[in-house]
Design a protein around this motif. Structure first.
Motif, PDB file in Angstrom:
ATOM      1  N   HIS A  89      51.964   5.976  34.395  1.00 22.18           N
ATOM      2  CA  HIS A  89      52.690   5.762  33.144  1.00 22.18           C
ATOM      3  C   HIS A  89      53.920   4.920  33.477  1.00 22.18           C
ATOM      4  O   HIS A  89      54.733   5.309  34.319  1.00 22.18           O
ATOM      5  CB  HIS A  89      53.097   7.128  32.578  1.00 22.18           C
ATOM      6  N   PHE A  90      54.052   3.767  32.830  1.00 24.43           N
ATOM      7  CA  PHE A  90      55.184   2.875  33.055  1.00 24.43           C
ATOM      8  C   PHE A  90      55.953   2.708  31.756  1.00 24.43           C
ATOM      9  O   PHE A  90      55.343   2.496  30.712  1.00 24.43           O
ATOM     10  CB  PHE A  90      54.711   1.488  33.516  1.00 24.43           C
ATOM     11  N   GLU A  91      57.269   2.802  31.814  1.00 21.83           N
ATOM     12  CA  GLU A  91      58.130   2.533  30.664  1.00 21.83           C
ATOM     13  C   GLU A  91      58.985   1.326  31.004  1.00 21.83           C
ATOM     14  O   GLU A  91      59.725   1.344  31.993  1.00 21.83           O
ATOM     15  CB  GLU A  91      59.005   3.741  30.347  1.00 21.83           C
ATOM     16  N   LEU A  92      58.869   0.280  30.199  1.00 20.10           N
ATOM     17  CA  LEU A  92      59.580  -0.962  30.439  1.00 20.10           C
ATOM     18  C   LEU A  92      60.575  -1.216  29.314  1.00 20.10           C
ATOM     19  O   LEU A  92      60.203  -1.130  28.140  1.00 20.10           O
ATOM     20  CB  LEU A  92      58.596  -2.140  30.496  1.00 20.10           C
ATOM     21  N   GLU A  93      61.811  -1.506  29.653  1.00 20.99           N
ATOM     22  CA  GLU A  93      62.768  -1.968  28.662  1.00 20.99           C
ATOM     23  C   GLU A  93      62.734  -3.486  28.718  1.00 20.99           C
ATOM     24  O   GLU A  93      62.957  -4.077  29.784  1.00 20.99           O
ATOM     25  CB  GLU A  93      64.167  -1.438  28.961  1.00 20.99           C
ATOM     26  N   VAL A  94      62.423  -4.107  27.597  1.00 21.45           N
ATOM     27  CA  VAL A  94      62.214  -5.557  27.572  1.00 21.45           C
ATOM     28  C   VAL A  94      63.107  -6.209  26.522  1.00 21.45           C
ATOM     29  O   VAL A  94      63.557  -5.569  25.578  1.00 21.45           O
ATOM     30  CB  VAL A  94      60.725  -5.893  27.279  1.00 21.45           C
ATOM     31  N   ASP A  95      63.332  -7.501  26.700  1.00 20.78           N
ATOM     32  CA  ASP A  95      64.049  -8.282  25.700  1.00 20.78           C
ATOM     33  C   ASP A  95      63.140  -8.507  24.498  1.00 20.78           C
ATOM     34  O   ASP A  95      61.911  -8.426  24.604  1.00 20.78           O
ATOM     35  CB  ASP A  95      64.455  -9.646  26.275  1.00 20.78           C
ATOM     36  N   ASP A  96      63.733  -8.816  23.365  1.00 26.09           N
ATOM     37  CA  ASP A  96      62.959  -9.099  22.157  1.00 26.09           C
ATOM     38  C   ASP A  96      61.982 -10.259  22.349  1.00 26.09           C
ATOM     39  O   ASP A  96      60.971 -10.334  21.682  1.00 26.09           O
ATOM     40  CB  ASP A  96      63.892  -9.413  20.987  1.00 26.09           C
ATOM     41  N   SER A  97      62.294 -11.137  23.284  1.00 23.11           N
ATOM     42  CA  SER A  97      61.454 -12.315  23.500  1.00 23.11           C
ATOM     43  C   SER A  97      60.161 -12.015  24.249  1.00 23.11           C
ATOM     44  O   SER A  97      59.259 -12.859  24.300  1.00 23.11           O
ATOM     45  CB  SER A  97      62.239 -13.375  24.277  1.00 23.11           C
ATOM     46  N   VAL A  98      60.025 -10.821  24.822  1.00 25.64           N
ATOM     47  CA  VAL A  98      58.819 -10.460  25.576  1.00 25.64           C
ATOM     48  C   VAL A  98      57.766  -9.964  24.596  1.00 25.64           C
ATOM     49  O   VAL A  98      57.910  -8.905  23.989  1.00 25.64           O
ATOM     50  CB  VAL A  98      59.129  -9.391  26.646  1.00 25.64           C
ATOM     51  N   ASP A  99      56.695 -10.747  24.442  1.00 22.47           N
ATOM     52  CA  ASP A  99      55.639 -10.367  23.499  1.00 22.47           C
ATOM     53  C   ASP A  99      54.533  -9.579  24.192  1.00 22.47           C
ATOM     54  O   ASP A  99      54.533  -9.401  25.415  1.00 22.47           O
ATOM     55  CB  ASP A  99      55.079 -11.596  22.773  1.00 22.47           C
ATOM     56  N   ASP A 100      53.575  -9.097  23.399  1.00 18.73           N
ATOM     57  CA  ASP A 100      52.500  -8.266  23.943  1.00 18.73           C
ATOM     58  C   ASP A 100      51.618  -9.027  24.928  1.00 18.73           C
ATOM     59  O   ASP A 100      51.099  -8.435  25.872  1.00 18.73           O
ATOM     60  CB  ASP A 100      51.646  -7.695  22.808  1.00 18.73           C
ATOM     61  N   ASP A 101      51.451 -10.318  24.733  1.00 20.00           N
ATOM     62  CA  ASP A 101      50.660 -11.106  25.685  1.00 20.00           C
ATOM     63  C   ASP A 101      51.318 -11.129  27.058  1.00 20.00           C
ATOM     64  O   ASP A 101      50.640 -11.026  28.085  1.00 20.00           O
ATOM     65  CB  ASP A 101      50.466 -12.537  25.178  1.00 20.00           C
ATOM     66  N   ALA A 102      52.638 -11.247  27.087  1.00 17.60           N
ATOM     67  CA  ALA A 102      53.358 -11.235  28.363  1.00 17.60           C
ATOM     68  C   ALA A 102      53.247  -9.878  29.042  1.00 17.60           C
ATOM     69  O   ALA A 102      53.054  -9.794  30.258  1.00 17.60           O
ATOM     70  CB  ALA A 102      54.819 -11.615  28.146  1.00 17.60           C
ATOM     71  N   VAL A 103      53.340  -8.812  28.260  1.00 21.43           N
ATOM     72  CA  VAL A 103      53.205  -7.471  28.823  1.00 21.43           C
ATOM     73  C   VAL A 103      51.787  -7.257  29.341  1.00 21.43           C
ATOM     74  O   VAL A 103      51.584  -6.678  30.415  1.00 21.43           O
ATOM     75  CB  VAL A 103      53.595  -6.391  27.794  1.00 21.43           C
ATOM     76  N   ALA A 104      50.788  -7.742  28.614  1.00 23.38           N
ATOM     77  CA  ALA A 104      49.403  -7.615  29.061  1.00 23.38           C
ATOM     78  C   ALA A 104      49.186  -8.356  30.372  1.00 23.38           C
ATOM     79  O   ALA A 104      48.502  -7.853  31.276  1.00 23.38           O
ATOM     80  CB  ALA A 104      48.452  -8.135  27.993  1.00 23.38           C
ATOM     81  N   LYS A 105      49.766  -9.532  30.502  1.00 26.34           N
ATOM     82  CA  LYS A 105      49.641 -10.292  31.754  1.00 26.34           C
ATOM     83  C   LYS A 105      50.300  -9.529  32.900  1.00 26.34           C
ATOM     84  O   LYS A 105      49.753  -9.431  33.995  1.00 26.34           O
ATOM     85  CB  LYS A 105      50.262 -11.668  31.598  1.00 26.34           C
ATOM     86  N   LEU A 106      51.472  -8.967  32.632  1.00 32.87           N
ATOM     87  CA  LEU A 106      52.180  -8.167  33.625  1.00 32.87           C
ATOM     88  C   LEU A 106      51.332  -6.970  34.054  1.00 32.87           C
ATOM     89  O   LEU A 106      51.174  -6.690  35.249  1.00 32.87           O
ATOM     90  CB  LEU A 106      53.516  -7.708  33.045  1.00 32.87           C
ATOM     91  N   ALA A 107      50.789  -6.264  33.082  1.00 28.53           N
ATOM     92  CA  ALA A 107      49.982  -5.084  33.380  1.00 28.53           C
ATOM     93  C   ALA A 107      48.724  -5.454  34.161  1.00 28.53           C
ATOM     94  O   ALA A 107      48.354  -4.772  35.114  1.00 28.53           O
ATOM     95  CB  ALA A 107      49.606  -4.364  32.091  1.00 28.53           C
ATOM     96  N   ASP A 108      48.089  -6.542  33.762  1.00 28.65           N
ATOM     97  CA  ASP A 108      46.821  -6.943  34.379  1.00 28.65           C
ATOM     98  C   ASP A 108      47.004  -7.466  35.798  1.00 28.65           C
ATOM     99  O   ASP A 108      46.093  -7.362  36.615  1.00 28.65           O
ATOM    100  CB  ASP A 108      46.152  -8.010  33.507  1.00 28.65           C
ATOM    101  N   THR A 109      48.178  -8.012  36.112  1.00 31.34           N
ATOM    102  CA  THR A 109      48.380  -8.601  37.434  1.00 31.34           C
ATOM    103  C   THR A 109      49.214  -7.744  38.377  1.00 31.34           C
ATOM    104  O   THR A 109      49.111  -7.893  39.593  1.00 31.34           O
ATOM    105  CB  THR A 109      49.049  -9.988  37.333  1.00 31.34           C
ATOM    106  N   LEU A 110      50.026  -6.838  37.829  1.00 38.05           N
ATOM    107  CA  LEU A 110      50.950  -6.088  38.675  1.00 38.05           C
ATOM    108  C   LEU A 110      50.784  -4.568  38.575  1.00 38.05           C
ATOM    109  O   LEU A 110      50.791  -3.875  39.582  1.00 38.05           O
ATOM    110  CB  LEU A 110      52.392  -6.473  38.324  1.00 38.05           C
ATOM    111  N   LEU A 111      50.627  -4.059  37.373  1.00 36.33           N
ATOM    112  CA  LEU A 111      50.625  -2.611  37.191  1.00 36.33           C
ATOM    113  C   LEU A 111      49.251  -1.975  37.360  1.00 36.33           C
ATOM    114  O   LEU A 111      49.148  -0.804  37.736  1.00 36.33           O
ATOM    115  CB  LEU A 111      51.172  -2.260  35.800  1.00 36.33           C
ATOM    116  N   ALA A 112      48.199  -2.714  37.058  1.00 38.97           N
ATOM    117  CA  ALA A 112      46.846  -2.165  37.111  1.00 38.97           C
ATOM    118  C   ALA A 112      45.958  -3.027  37.990  1.00 38.97           C
ATOM    119  O   ALA A 112      46.195  -4.220  38.157  1.00 38.97           O
ATOM    120  CB  ALA A 112      46.252  -2.095  35.703  1.00 38.97           C
TER     121      ALA A 112
END
Length: 77
Positions: free
Chosen positions: A42-65
């Motif tokens: 379980h990861f909780e990320l505090e992000v800027d308003d400019s971070v969209d779901d596509d960016a989070v998905a890329k982060l998750a797919d390449t780093l978290l999972a």
């Protein structure tokens, strides 16, 4: 700041020995009715308003999972 939660779990076809160990321990504790446990991260990320779901998905797919053996779900809270 917005908060994004990323939950990562093993794919259903991947053996989960930690989950199986938990199920075994529940029986020894006298807790019945739990047939299966899948553990994950379980990861909780505090992000800027400019971070969209596509960016989070890329982060998750390449780093978290590990996409070979894990699935992930993203939600904004």
């Amino acid at each position: 700041m917005p908060r994004v939660v990323v939950d990562v779990v093993l794919k259903p076809e991947i053996l989960d020995p930690q989950g199986q160990a938990i199920v075994g321990a529940l029986g020894r504790l006298g807790i019945s009715g739990v047939r299966d446990v899948r553990q994950g991260k379980h990861f909780e990320l505090e992000v800027d308003d400019s971070v969209d779901d596509d960016a989070v998905a890329k982060l998750a797919d390449t780093l978290l999972a590990n996409p070979v053996i894990e699935n992930f779900a993203i939600r904004r809270v």
